[in-house]
Design a protein around this motif. Structure first.
Motif, short mmCIF file in Angstrom:
data_model
loop_
_atom_site.label_atom_id
_atom_site.label_comp_id
_atom_site.label_asym_id
_atom_site.label_seq_id
_atom_site.Cartn_x
_atom_site.Cartn_y
_atom_site.Cartn_z
N PRO A 25 0.82 -1.21 0.00
CA PRO A 25 0.00 0.00 0.00
C PRO A 25 0.85 1.26 0.00
CG PRO A 25 0.10 -0.90 2.21
CD PRO A 25 0.84 -1.87 1.31
N GLU A 29 -3.84 4.21 0.78
CA GLU A 29 -4.26 2.99 0.10
C GLU A 29 -4.36 1.84 1.10
OE1 GLU A 29 -2.32 3.62 -4.35
OE2 GLU A 29 -1.24 2.42 -2.87
N CYS A 99 -4.72 -3.69 -4.22
CA CYS A 99 -4.39 -2.41 -3.59
C CYS A 99 -5.33 -1.36 -4.15
CB CYS A 99 -2.94 -2.05 -3.89
SG CYS A 99 -2.40 -0.48 -3.14
N ARG A 101 -7.32 2.76 -3.41
CA ARG A 101 -7.48 3.98 -2.61
C ARG A 101 -8.62 3.78 -1.61
NH1 ARG A 101 -6.09 6.19 -7.72
NH2 ARG A 101 -8.23 5.89 -8.42
N GLU A 102 -8.44 4.28 -0.41
CA GLU A 102 -9.46 4.07 0.62
C GLU A 102 -10.79 4.73 0.26
OE1 GLU A 102 -9.04 5.83 4.46
OE2 GLU A 102 -7.90 7.55 3.73
#
Length: 325
Positions: A25, A29, A99, A101-102
């Protein structure tokens, strides 16, 4: 980790399980251990060489997954290891880990199985954004969902009905049409035996469709314009019947109609974050109330990815096909 990768392109493109490095990450991420990945027609286009991954995205397919958070990068505040989530991806979902992006991650809705939840993120984000943000659908309006038995169509029918619209949809054959009615369509038209435009006009008392959500593309353009109500909005999200079609501008002008075309994958991160936030606020409550449900046709292991693609390409699948690591 294992992932389903593409070798070659076009008719000769093959899917096979490969061994790849685990992702790491970056800032903001997270790493998710994948429980299931949704199969979309966009994956078939990518395999054929027509829909390459955006810059920086993995070059193997997969636009949506469900799973559990295993690691988080610097600056992540929304998620922690162990959280069960779904995610909207630019690619790479056919893998044991992803992986992302939050801001493109959502919690698994209460009451939804973790594996089946993989059928939601791409379809729900696409349906919400194109019906409501682009199509400006309002309660009481008529909406025509072309391809109501597909992965996006099954969600769009349910969502439009939950929002109070009067839903018309198309499906191939009486059995699939009946299943679309069970999902909330007021009228389901068997496009194999009926004149779709005539059926739309008859069902709506001559009014036509205020919004048409279209996966057909060029081959459906003329009929979709003819089906529009005055001031109707045609939103094209797929190209199942080709990239080119003839647009009758006279018919469009007569109806004071608009035509919009959208994709989700290549949009900037901020736009995707907005769509995901809107879905969390407006659609996730409907899912948790049971008014919008994932519709899963089949769950297949990674080793049967070729079969999964054939199912989607054939049009036999009702709802989503999922790949399981």
């Amino acid at each position: 980790m294992r992932a389903v990768t593409i070798s070659g392109s076009g008719p000769s493109g093959k899917l096979s399980v490969s061994s790849l490095n685990d992702p790491n990450p970056g800032p903001n991420e997270i790493i998710i251990e994948v429980a299931a990945a949704g199969v979309n027609r966009a994956d078939l286009l990518q395999r054929a060489g027509y829909y390459p991954a955006p810059a920086g995205a993995p070059d193997w397919p997969g636009l949506e997954i469900s799973g559990s958070v295993v690691r988080v990068g610097r600056g992540v505040s929304r998620w922690r290891p162990g959280d069960e989530v779904v995610a909207l991806l630019e690619g790479g979902g056919y893998a044991e880990q992803v992986c992302v992006r939050e801001t493109q991650v959502l919690p698994v809705p209460r009451g939804i199985d973790l594996v089946d939840a993989a059928a939601l993120p791409e379809a729900v984000c696409t349906a919400w954004d194109n019906l409501v943000t682009v199509g400006r659908l309002q309660a009481g309006e008529w909406v025509l969902v072309q391809g109501g038995s597909g992965g996006i169509g099954t969600i769009a029918v349910q969502l439009a009905a939950a929002l109070g619209a009067r839903v018309l949809t198309t499906a191939g054959g009486p059995e699939r049409a009946a299943r679309c009615r069970d999902l909330g369509a007021e009228v389901a038209i068997d496009h194999r035996s009926a004149d779709v435009v005539a059926a739309v006009r008859a069902a709506s008392g001559g009014h036509g469709a205020d919004v048409v959500l279209d996966v057909l593309g060029g081959g459906g353009l003329a009929d979709n314009v003819r089906a529009l109500a005055r001031g109707g909005r045609l939103v094209v999200i797929g190209l199942q019947q080709g990239r080119r079609g003839e647009l009758d501008l006279g018919a469009l002008l007569a109806q004071r109609g608009t035509v919009a075309g959208t994709t989700l994958r290549s949009r900037p991160a901020e736009e995707k974050a907005r769509v995901v936030a809107d879905v969390l606020e407006h659609v996730w409550p409907l899912v948790e109330q049971g008014r919008v449900k994932p519709v899963v046709h089949a769950r297949l292991p990674f080793e049967e990815a070729e079969i999964a693609h054939l199912l989607v390409e054939s049009g036999e699948a009702f709802g989503k096909v999922l790949l399981i690591p």
